[in-house]
Design an enzyme around this catalytic site. Structure first.
Site, short mmCIF file in Angstrom:
data_model
loop_
_atom_site.label_atom_id
_atom_site.label_comp_id
_atom_site.label_asym_id
_atom_site.label_seq_id
_atom_site.Cartn_x
_atom_site.Cartn_y
_atom_site.Cartn_z
N HIS A 1 -28.06 -11.27 4.30
CA HIS A 1 -29.49 -10.95 4.20
C HIS A 1 -29.85 -9.65 4.90
CE1 HIS A 1 -29.11 -15.38 3.84
NE2 HIS A 1 -29.98 -15.21 2.86
N ASP B 1 -23.85 -12.42 7.71
CA ASP B 1 -25.13 -12.68 7.06
C ASP B 1 -25.40 -11.66 5.96
OD1 ASP B 1 -27.75 -13.28 6.40
OD2 ASP B 1 -28.32 -13.74 8.47
N CYS C 1 -28.34 -13.13 -2.03
CA CYS C 1 -27.44 -13.41 -0.89
C CYS C 1 -26.12 -14.04 -1.32
CB CYS C 1 -28.15 -14.26 0.16
SG CYS C 1 -28.94 -15.75 -0.46
#
Length: 465
Positions: free
Chosen positions: A424, A422, A298
């Protein structure tokens, strides 16, 4: 005029065959010949035989003939925002053509092709300068790539906009003449190349002509002149070619989504101001580039998003680094052992700072937060960063990393929302899923682990033109 929901960008593209005689022993005569040829082209653009074709439609408009059109419903007084009603697009299911669907974009782009009523043979459709010699004279023949834009309101009439487009084309030809004249050395002349740049208000979308195959370093003095002309500070590369405006109807060839946050509604906070990332970035996340980094990559992806911002604003020319290139940079500076390259080990904000400095020569500030609950009090610092630097921010805490793209912050109440990208996410480049499922979205202070510590890497802009 900066693009907005009610803005229409009319873009006309085409080409004109340029030809003139050059005398190697008489520079002034060559300059005169160049000037005469460009004057003839400007007259051609203003001739009644000059035509606009509304791309992907049967509509032709004669801008110099009282905006006569091949479709009777289009007249001088037609709203330019209504032109798209006549545009068709290919059916993605292979079922022929269908009317264009409305799409949520920053603004509507109306594409036009320029042409004349006289057919040009393939032999004249040149893409590069062609020289032929006759005694002491050289005949220079090349194709000039026209690309002009006009931004206007949707209610503006076709007549007025066509007049502006003709003026813009003539102005671009004058800019091309200046480029050719300035680089006229014997028979070595580059093709003039148009670019468009979105400048801060009140300027909006500006067109500039550069000589092709010329490095950014060689164009530095030209860019400085443009900064002076538009009264812009000399600490941001507004006119670097990498920073050219990407039209809303154009797809990026690399497959990455750009600026998904622009498709979100802003949070409703009383007395709050928005402080957002400035410019263009790519969304980098898990499982892209045929790299299975699910569960450990990440921070690498957040770093890639930051690097893409510096690349697409023209601050750096290098490509976005891969995971291995990031790891190798950390080994090269002595931060990690050699075995780190090719591993699946996490990195954090400090490593992101080190890599930005090593690979991009970009310095960063680090903000330390002892526990997540303190992030709610960092509105002023984050607002100041986005207002002055405008770069994406990487935040790492525990085993998670995210990218902060902005804040909505009320100085009076202290209320704050964070615009989070994000890394992820593991799916495809589906804008609807990414925005509706919160992979890019506004988050409250409870988004953070209230007990965990966080480090934020705030990249700083280099001062370059």
């Amino acid at each position: 005029m900066a693009p907005s929901d009610s803005t229409v960008i009319l873009r006309v593209r085409g080409s004109l065959a340029f030809s003139c005689w050059l005398e190697s022993s008489n520079g002034s005569q060559s300059q005169k010949s160049v000037s005469t040829s460009f004057s003839d082209l400007r007259a051609k653009v203003r001739d009644e035989s000059f035509v606009f074709n509304l791309c992907n439609s049967p509509v032709f408009i004669w801008p110099n003939k009282n905006c006569h059109a091949s479709v009777s419903s289009i007249t001088e007084s037609t709203r330019c925002g209504d032109l798209q009603k006549h545009v068709e697009m290919e059916d993605g299911d292979g079922g022929g053509k269908k009317k264009r669907k409305d799409r949520k974009t920053v603004s509507t782009v109306v594409n036009l092709a320029s042409m004349t009523e006289v057919t040009v043979s393939d032999e004249e459709n040149l893409t590069a300068p062609r020289l032929s010699q006759k005694k002491k004279e050289h005949s220079l023949d090349m194709t000039l790539p026209l690309d002009c834009v006009v931004s206007t309101g949707a209610d503006e009439t076709v007549g007025i906009v066509c007049e502006r487009l003709i003026g813009a084309l003539c102005s671009q030809l004058l800019d091309m003449e200046n480029v050719v004249s300035q680089h006229l050395q014997g028979t070595d002349i580059p093709v003039p190349q148009p670019f468009h740049f979105m400048l801060p208000e009140p300027h909006g979308l500006i067109s500039v002509v550069y000589p092709a195959n010329t490095s950014d370093n060689d164009l530095e003095s030209c860019r400085k002149d443009l900064h002076k002309k538009y009264e812009l500070p000399e600490d941001r590369p507004y006119f670097k070619r990498a920073n050219a405006f990407q039209f809303p109807d154009q797809q990026f060839k690399d497959g990455y989504l750009r600026n998904p946050h622009e498709h979100l509604n802003h949070p409703n906070l009383e007395d709050a101001n928005l402080y957002l990332v400035q410019g263009v970035y790519s969304y980098h996340h898990y499982m892209q580039d045929r790299m299975d980094d699910n569960g450990w990559g990440c921070a690498y992806r957040s770093l890639q998003t930051i690097c893409s911002w510096f690349q697409q604003q023209g601050y750096v020319e290098r490509t976005v680094p891969t995971h291995k290139e990031i790891q190798q940079a950390l080994v090269d500076v002595g931060d990690k052992p050699a075995a780190f390259v090719g591993s699946r080990q996490w990195i954090g904000s400090i490593e992101v700072q080190v890599v930005l400095n090593e690979l991009l020569k970009v310095t960063s500030k680090i903000m330390f937060v002892s526990q997540g609950s303190e992030l709610a009090t960092k509105g002023r610092e984050l607002a100041n960063h986005f207002q002055t630097e405008g770069t994406p921010v990487m935040i790492g805490g525990g085993v998670l990393a995210h990218t902060i793209l902005g804040v909505a912050w009320s100085e009076s109440s202290g209320q704050i929302r964070y615009l989070i990208l994000d890394p992820h996410y593991t799916g495809g480049e589906d804008l609807q899923t990414i925005t509706e499922k919160g992979w890019c979205g506004w988050k409250g202070p409870d988004f953070w682990d209230q007990q965990a510590y966080y480090n934020l890497c705030l990249p700083l802009r280099p001062n370059i033109v």
